[in-house]
Scaffold this motif. Sequence first.
Motif, PDB file in Angstrom:
ATOM      1  N   SER A   7       0.743  -1.224  -0.152  1.00 57.96           N
ATOM      2  CA  SER A   7       0.159   0.081  -0.149  1.00 57.96           C
ATOM      3  C   SER A   7       0.945   1.286  -0.028  1.00 57.96           C
ATOM      4  O   SER A   7       0.335   2.276  -0.587  1.00 57.96           O
ATOM      5  N   TRP A  11       0.789   4.272  -2.914  1.00 62.69           N
ATOM      6  CA  TRP A  11       0.528   5.618  -2.580  1.00 62.69           C
ATOM      7  C   TRP A  11       1.716   6.522  -3.033  1.00 62.69           C
ATOM      8  O   TRP A  11       1.758   7.596  -3.403  1.00 62.69           O
ATOM      9  N   ARG A  15       0.920   9.733  -5.517  1.00 64.13           N
ATOM     10  CA  ARG A  15       1.426  11.052  -4.957  1.00 64.13           C
ATOM     11  C   ARG A  15       2.219  11.609  -6.202  1.00 64.13           C
ATOM     12  O   ARG A  15       2.403  12.778  -6.453  1.00 64.13           O
ATOM     13  N   VAL A  77      -6.455   2.348   2.081  1.00 62.39           N
ATOM     14  CA  VAL A  77      -7.545   3.218   2.492  1.00 62.39           C
ATOM     15  C   VAL A  77      -7.796   3.479   4.185  1.00 62.39           C
ATOM     16  O   VAL A  77      -8.597   3.916   4.643  1.00 62.39           O
ATOM     17  N   ARG A  81      -7.307   8.121   4.325  1.00 64.45           N
ATOM     18  CA  ARG A  81      -6.800   7.617   3.013  1.00 64.45           C
ATOM     19  C   ARG A  81      -7.714   7.602   1.723  1.00 64.45           C
ATOM     20  O   ARG A  81      -7.459   7.932   0.581  1.00 64.45           O
ATOM     21  N   GLU A  84      -8.496  10.987   0.504  1.00 62.69           N
ATOM     22  CA  GLU A  84      -7.278  11.256  -0.422  1.00 62.69           C
ATOM     23  C   GLU A  84      -7.356  10.742  -1.575  1.00 62.69           C
ATOM     24  O   GLU A  84      -7.309  11.616  -2.587  1.00 62.69           O
TER      25      GLU A  84
END
Length: 407
Positions: A7, A11, A15, A77, A81, A84
């Motif tokens: 994860s 991410w 990003r 998540v 998250r 986001e």
Amino acid sequence: MAADSTSSKIWQELRKLRDDTPPPVDNNTNSNNGDQESSACYKDFAAFAACNEVRVAIGRSSALPRDQFLAIFTQLVAGPRLDELLDLFKLSRSPPHPALQYACLVALHGVAELSDRRKDLLTRPDVVKELCAVMASPRQRLVTPTSAGAGGVEIVNTAAGAVTTITGLFTSNGPLEPPYAKLWVELGAVSALASCLENHAVFDRSNPVSSDLPLCFFLIATSLLAGAADSVSEEDKLRLGKAWLTVFLEATRWIADEAADLLADFYTRPNWLKNIVGRMPEKLRASAVAAARECEREGTGSGSSSWKGGKTDRLALALLCGNAYNWDAKGELVGRRCAGPRCDRVQKCDHGGGNPHLAASGDEGGDGTASVAFKRCSQCHAVGYCSRECQKAGWKKHRKACLAVNS
């Protein structure tokens, strides 16, 4: 630990797409479908690399046991998250950032499997609207610069990601509950799906992902109609019904293996589409039945065609096309023959989509067309007979299919 590292990797790349790879700029290159957004190209391979890392990481996760797979997305998540991730997804639409959008959709497809997060995605109007908007506009989009050359060009269709994500939301934890279906219908999901079907030619059918799309389309449509058919407007039902037949005609081999039972059932349910079938152009319906019979005779490319055992007859009755058709040398639909055995009398068809048993004007002429409306079967209304004698003679053969479609 493995879930946390996977994860974190996802991410990191998401990003990077947000912060370090700006949306593509329009270089005035003409796209295949004339879509101005599709002509925008990334300046380098950074966006593709990050998007691909997300795709690979999630692809590897799908091979894990289900509990480990779900653990990755639970971690993905955790806490704030999910918000986001959804913000990133919405950010990717304007200005268009296809690499970021596709990466978010791949991630959301896994999140849809989480029973405790599914409701969050199903009931948030902003999320529903975004997913429907993406599904409604299928586009082939470059995620590599044009300088890559033909061998290095990578294209994504974000609508495919939206379709698979929505399918997961609707089916991963049981049938779609009616209140959720109603919300999606009210927010335009049926018209969005119709748009997707009407533009099905945009999908690359050689892509393994696209091979699953026909069944996904069915699952979305049936989930919405099963849960909230009364909330769908007659015009949306008509549009959806016509779009399905057009897809079947233009891409028969693409969907035939999955379509037999589902397609017939689709037009048979009284509160789904059955009440609007008569408004659909008869030539479109007749051509779809002819395509189904072709599948039944020849099978599909895989040799596993599901068009067997009278399913074409069931589809024909569902589409009010029970009689055999006559076509002229130009391929135009002339009319339907009487359903009585050994009777060759033909009644002209109404190509406008009105009453399929409208009488032809004038006396019976050289083309053999009838001047009097055929009498319809009182149960299915799909087959017509020129006389009571033909109706009695044809009932034994017609009875089984007629009862099946009305059961």
